[in-house]
Scaffold this motif. Structure first.
Motif, short mmCIF file in Angstrom:
data_model
loop_
_atom_site.label_atom_id
_atom_site.label_comp_id
_atom_site.label_asym_id
_atom_site.label_seq_id
_atom_site.Cartn_x
_atom_site.Cartn_y
_atom_site.Cartn_z
N SER A 90 29.05 17.33 33.61
CA SER A 90 29.84 17.52 34.83
C SER A 90 29.42 18.83 35.51
O SER A 90 28.82 19.70 34.88
CB SER A 90 31.33 17.57 34.47
OG SER A 90 31.61 18.64 33.59
N LEU A 118 31.64 16.80 29.58
CA LEU A 118 32.27 17.85 30.38
C LEU A 118 31.63 19.19 30.05
O LEU A 118 31.63 19.62 28.89
CB LEU A 118 33.78 17.89 30.12
CG LEU A 118 34.55 16.64 30.55
CD1 LEU A 118 36.00 16.73 30.11
CD2 LEU A 118 34.47 16.44 32.06
N PHE A 121 34.22 22.89 29.54
CA PHE A 121 35.49 22.49 30.13
C PHE A 121 36.65 23.41 29.78
O PHE A 121 37.71 23.33 30.37
CB PHE A 121 35.84 21.05 29.71
CG PHE A 121 35.81 20.83 28.22
CD1 PHE A 121 36.90 21.12 27.44
CD2 PHE A 121 34.66 20.34 27.62
CE1 PHE A 121 36.87 20.92 26.08
CE2 PHE A 121 34.61 20.13 26.25
CZ PHE A 121 35.73 20.43 25.48
N GLN A 127 37.11 24.50 35.27
CA GLN A 127 38.24 23.59 35.47
C GLN A 127 38.68 23.59 36.92
O GLN A 127 38.92 22.53 37.52
CB GLN A 127 39.40 24.00 34.57
CG GLN A 127 39.15 23.82 33.08
CD GLN A 127 40.34 24.26 32.25
OE1 GLN A 127 41.37 24.69 32.77
NE2 GLN A 127 40.20 24.16 30.94
N LEU A 180 39.77 15.40 30.65
CA LEU A 180 39.60 15.48 32.11
C LEU A 180 40.93 15.28 32.84
O LEU A 180 41.22 15.98 33.82
CB LEU A 180 38.58 14.43 32.58
CG LEU A 180 38.29 14.41 34.08
CD1 LEU A 180 37.75 15.75 34.55
CD2 LEU A 180 37.32 13.29 34.43
N ILE A 183 42.81 18.44 32.76
CA ILE A 183 42.24 19.43 33.67
C ILE A 183 42.65 19.12 35.11
O ILE A 183 43.10 19.99 35.85
CB ILE A 183 40.71 19.47 33.55
CG1 ILE A 183 40.29 20.05 32.20
CG2 ILE A 183 40.09 20.29 34.69
CD1 ILE A 183 38.81 19.93 31.91
#
Length: 386
Positions: A90, A118, A121, A127, A180, A183
Motif C-alpha cells: 500500500s 499494508l 501500517f 495511516q 485496514l 485504520i
C-alpha cells in the motif's frame, strides 16, 4: 530525477509470487510493484485504454509517482477515466498525499487501489495517508483471491501455467482487511459523551435512555519510556468480541517480542470465559508485554463459568475495577469531550467499591485452589454479550 517513461508489460511468475505474497510481516521485499489498468468512459461503457506494470526505483521514484508521471503525459481533460491499481505494498504517506492532490486537480479520474500488503501500517503518518486517500474518494482495499488470479492472468507471463495460491492466502486476507478497516474507520475523534456515560457507567441498572449496554474496549499501547505506540477502541461485532478484535490488532502491529511494552485496557464488561482464555494465550505469546485490564462492570459475576473465567484470567492478566482515576483517564484519552473535564456520575465511587468487593471475593486465594483442574472441565457455551 530520471523517472521511467514507459511501464513494463508483465511480470515473471517467480517475481509475482515473491512480491505479491500477502504475508502480514514481509521481510526482504524492498521493491513495490504496481499493476495498473486504465479504462475510459464512452457512451456509458468502459473501454480498455492500457495496462502494464511499474516497479519502484528504490529511493528515486515510487511506483505511484512513476504511474502519475506517465499517465499525466497523455490524459485528456475532456475524458473520464477509471484507473485500477493492484499493488504489492500500500502507498506510503508521501505518495498518498501526492496521489490525493493529483486527483483533486483531475476530477475526471477515478482510482481504486487493491494492496497485497499494508506498508508500515503501524505508523500514524502512513495511516493518515490511507485515510486521506479514502476522503479523496479513492477505493482502498485488500487484494482477495480473485484479484491475485486476475493479476496472474493479465500481468504475469505464465506461459499457460495455472495460478497456485500459497498457504494462508485467505487467512492473511481477513487479518489485513480487519487492520485496514480499523485504520480507515479511525477518523473518529472519540466516543461520544453520552455513549461513554451510558456504556461505561458502573450503575447496577441502566439509566435513561434505556439502551442495551454493550462491550467497548479502549486500549493504549506504550513503550516503557511512556511513549505511545498505538491507541484505539473496539466494540463487539457479530461473533467477534471486542477482546478478540483487540488481540488481532496488537498482533498486526508486528511488535518486537524481545522488547518490553505496556498496554492498559478499559472495558465496559469483564471478559467472558472464551475471551479470558484467548487473552491468557495472547500474553503467553508476548512474554515481555505487560497487560492491565480495568473493567467498569463484572459480566455475569454470579455464574460459575464466569467466575472460573475471571480466575483463569487473573493467573496471567491483572484484572481490576475501574475507579474514578481510570474513568477520568478513559474520558481524557478516548472521548470526544470537547475540552470538558470528567465529572463522573452519582455514586460512582460507591459502585466501584461494591464491584471491587465482588471481584476480590471471586479472586481470593482460596477460590484459586484447584482452578486448573476445574477450568479444564469447564464447558463454555455460546455467551450472549452485546
Amino acid at each position: 530525477m530520471a523517472w521511467p517513461r514507459k511501464p513494463r508489460k508483465w511480470l515473471y511468475p517467480q517475481k509475482f509470487y515473491f512480491n505479491f505474497d500477502n504475508l502480514q510481516y514481509a521481510y526482504g521485499r524492498y521493491h513495490c510493484y504496481l499493476c495498473f489498468q486504465v479504462q475510459r468512459e464512452e457512451y456509458g461503457s468502459l473501454v480498455h485504454v492500457d495496462m502494464g506494470v511499474f516497479v519502484n526505483q528504490l529511493s528515486s521514484c515510487h511506483v505511484e509517482l512513476c504511474f502519475l508521471s506517465w499517465f499525466y503525459g497523455w490524459l485528456s481533460p475532456d475524458e473520464r477515466y477509471h484507473v485500477t491499481w493492484f499493488m504489492s505494498w500500500s502507498p506510503c504517506s508521501h505518495c498518498a498525499q501526492q496521489v490525493a492532490e493529483f486527483l483533486k486537480r483531475h476530477s475526471n479520474v477515478n482510482l481504486s487501489i487493491f494492496a497485497a500488503r499494508l506498508y508500515h501500517f503501524q505508523d500514524p503518518e502512513i495511516q493518515e495517508g490511507l485515510r486521506t486517500l479514502k476522503r479523496t474518494g479513492v477505493q482502498v482495499a485488500i487484494m482477495y483471491f480473485s484479484d491475485f488470479l486476475y493479476c496472474w492472468n493479465n500481468f504475469v507471463r505464465h506461459d499457460g501455467m495455472r495460478f497456485i495460491p500459497w498457504k494462508g492466502i485467505n487467512k492473511n486476507y481477513w487479518i489485513l482487511v480487519t487492520t485496514l478497516e480499523d485504520i480507515l474507520r479511525n477518523t473518529k475523534n472519540g466516543l461520544k459523551e453520552d455513549v461513554f456515560k451510558q456504556q461505561f457507567g458502573n450503575q447496577p441498572r441502566v439509566t435513561k435512555p434505556y439502551r442495551r449496554r454493550k462491550t467497548y474496549l479502549c486500549y493504549q499501547l506504550k513503550e516503557l519510556d511512556g511513549s505511545i505506540i498505538d491507541k484505539d477502541y473496539f466494540q463487539n461485532k457479530k461473533k467477534r468480541h471486542a477482546e478478540i478484535r483487540f488481540i488481532d490488532k496488537i498482533k498486526s502491529l508486528g511488535l518486537d517480542r524481545v522488547q518490553s511494552y505496556e498496554i492498559t485496557c478499559y472495558i465496559t464488561w469483564s471478559p467472558c470465559p472464551t475471551c479470558a482464555l484467548e487473552l491468557v494465550a495472547f500474553t503467553r505469546d508476548y512474554p515481555r508485554l505487560s497487560l492491565q485490564i480495568f473493567a467498569s462492570r463484572l459480566y455475569f459475576h454470579w455464574r460459575r463459568w464466569s467466575i472460573q473465567g475471571l480466575q483463569q484470567l487473573q493467573t496471567s492478566v491483572p484484572l481490576a475495577v475501574m475507579r474514578y482515576p481510570e474513568f477520568a483517564d478513559c474520558w481524557e484519552n478516548f472521548v470526544d469531550h470537547r475540552g470538558e473535564p470528567f465529572e463522573g456520575w452519582d455514586k460512582l465511587r460507591e459502585y466501584s467499591e461494591s464491584i471491587d468487593r465482588r471481584l476480590q471475593k471471586i479472586l481470593r486465594p482460596s477460590n484459586l485452589n484447584g482452578l486448573e483442574n476445574n477450568f479444564r472441565n469447564l464447558t463454555i457455551g455460546p455467551v450472549g454479550r452485546g
